[in-house]
Design a protein around this motif. Structure first.
Motif, PDB file in Angstrom:
ATOM      1  N   UNK A 151      -4.719 -16.752  10.508  1.00  0.00           N
ATOM      2  CA  UNK A 151      -3.372 -16.404  10.939  1.00  0.00           C
ATOM      3  C   UNK A 151      -3.184 -14.888  10.881  1.00  0.00           C
ATOM      4  N   UNK A 152      -2.504 -14.326  11.859  1.00  0.00           N
ATOM      5  CA  UNK A 152      -2.292 -12.878  11.861  1.00  0.00           C
ATOM      6  C   UNK A 152      -1.351 -12.450  10.734  1.00  0.00           C
ATOM      7  N   UNK A 153      -1.527 -11.200  10.303  1.00  0.00           N
ATOM      8  CA  UNK A 153      -0.615 -10.619   9.333  1.00  0.00           C
ATOM      9  C   UNK A 153      -0.503  -9.129   9.616  1.00  0.00           C
ATOM     10  N   UNK A 154       0.537  -8.517   9.068  1.00  0.00           N
ATOM     11  CA  UNK A 154       0.704  -7.074   9.172  1.00  0.00           C
ATOM     12  C   UNK A 154       0.186  -6.436   7.893  1.00  0.00           C
ATOM     13  N   UNK A 155      -0.627  -5.414   8.045  1.00  0.00           N
ATOM     14  CA  UNK A 155      -1.215  -4.689   6.930  1.00  0.00           C
ATOM     15  C   UNK A 155      -0.579  -3.300   6.937  1.00  0.00           C
ATOM     16  N   UNK A 156       0.017  -2.891   5.826  1.00  0.00           N
ATOM     17  CA  UNK A 156       0.715  -1.610   5.779  1.00  0.00           C
ATOM     18  C   UNK A 156       0.244  -0.772   4.600  1.00  0.00           C
ATOM     19  N   UNK A 157       0.028   0.501   4.865  1.00  0.00           N
ATOM     20  CA  UNK A 157      -0.288   1.472   3.818  1.00  0.00           C
ATOM     21  C   UNK A 157       0.981   2.280   3.563  1.00  0.00           C
ATOM     22  N   UNK A 158       1.362   2.378   2.302  1.00  0.00           N
ATOM     23  CA  UNK A 158       2.563   3.123   1.942  1.00  0.00           C
ATOM     24  C   UNK A 158       2.261   4.088   0.798  1.00  0.00           C
ATOM     25  N   UNK A 159       3.123   5.069   0.654  1.00  0.00           N
ATOM     26  CA  UNK A 159       3.059   5.992  -0.470  1.00  0.00           C
ATOM     27  C   UNK A 159       4.470   6.149  -1.024  1.00  0.00           C
ATOM     28  N   UNK A 160       4.563   6.434  -2.321  1.00  0.00           N
ATOM     29  CA  UNK A 160       5.878   6.601  -2.939  1.00  0.00           C
ATOM     30  C   UNK A 160       5.815   7.672  -4.009  1.00  0.00           C
ATOM     31  N   UNK A 161       6.990   8.170  -4.384  1.00  0.00           N
ATOM     32  CA  UNK A 161       7.097   9.135  -5.472  1.00  0.00           C
ATOM     33  C   UNK A 161       8.502   9.063  -6.048  1.00  0.00           C
ATOM     34  N   UNK A 162       8.590   9.350  -7.339  1.00  0.00           N
ATOM     35  CA  UNK A 162       9.864   9.394  -8.052  1.00  0.00           C
ATOM     36  C   UNK A 162       9.959  10.724  -8.772  1.00  0.00           C
ATOM     37  N   UNK A 163      11.190  11.208  -8.952  1.00  0.00           N
ATOM     38  CA  UNK A 163      11.421  12.427  -9.709  1.00  0.00           C
ATOM     39  C   UNK A 163      12.831  12.398 -10.297  1.00  0.00           C
TER      40      UNK A 163
END
Length: 182
Positions: A151-163
């Protein structure tokens, strides 16, 4: 040397969307009252990818005595809230590549059972005050995959930061899988 995309005249314009209070409240419905940490979120978009700048407040941890700093569990919870809002706003406004065919009803149906964190890594640079801090996340890529005829799926690369206002910093990356996609 080539100018950064944001400085070039041929770069796609960036659009900004302030906090949608109604949408934010709906995104946070699955969370217990004492675990609704996301207070505001501005979404920006350019070149089919979206990002969010968010404000958070954790007056009291939902699971542990006060540590005095943002901890790994709270980083994950705040990431989830930030990501859910960013995806919901992107679906509502038609902003994010890979979600063009989604409706908000699709998002609500998929929010809990079908949006998976496949990998999550965070780096604590300096302690972040959980009482008041900001966070940012961005989608770096979204691709549709169909591994081995599955079954198809969406693959996502993300980045995050907190300050925080005192120099506290945390950052990281997360890989998402959106399964059972429409």
């Amino acid at each position: 040397m080539t100018a950064p995309a944001a400085d070039r005249t041929d770069a796609p314009p960036r659009r900004s969307y302030p906090t949608d209070e109604e949408l934010l409240a709906r995104v946070l419905v699955p969370y217990k009252a004492n675990c609704k940490y996301l207070k505001a979120a501005e979404v920006t978009v350019g070149a089919g990818l979206a990002a969010a700048r968010c404000e958070f407040a954790i007056p009291e941890s939902c699971y542990i005595d006060d540590t005095g700093h943002l901890n790994a569990v709270e980083v994950n919870i705040t990431y989830n809230q930030m990501m859910y809002y960013l995806v919901a706003k992107s679906v509502r406004e038609g902003l994010l590549t890979g979600f063009e065919d989604w409706t908000l009803d699709d998002f609500w149906r998929h929010q809990l059972p079908d949006i998976l964190i496949a990998r999550f890594a965070s780096n604590f640079r300096r302690p972040v005050d959980p009482r008041r801090f900001t966070g940012e996340m961005e989608f770096r890529s979204v691709t549709r995959r169909t591994p081995g005829g599955a079954a198809p799926f969406l693959h996502a690369q993300t980045a995050f930061r907190y300050q925080d206002a005192h120099g506290g910093r945390c950052d990281g990356e997360a890989t998402l899988a959106f399964v059972n996609v429409p």
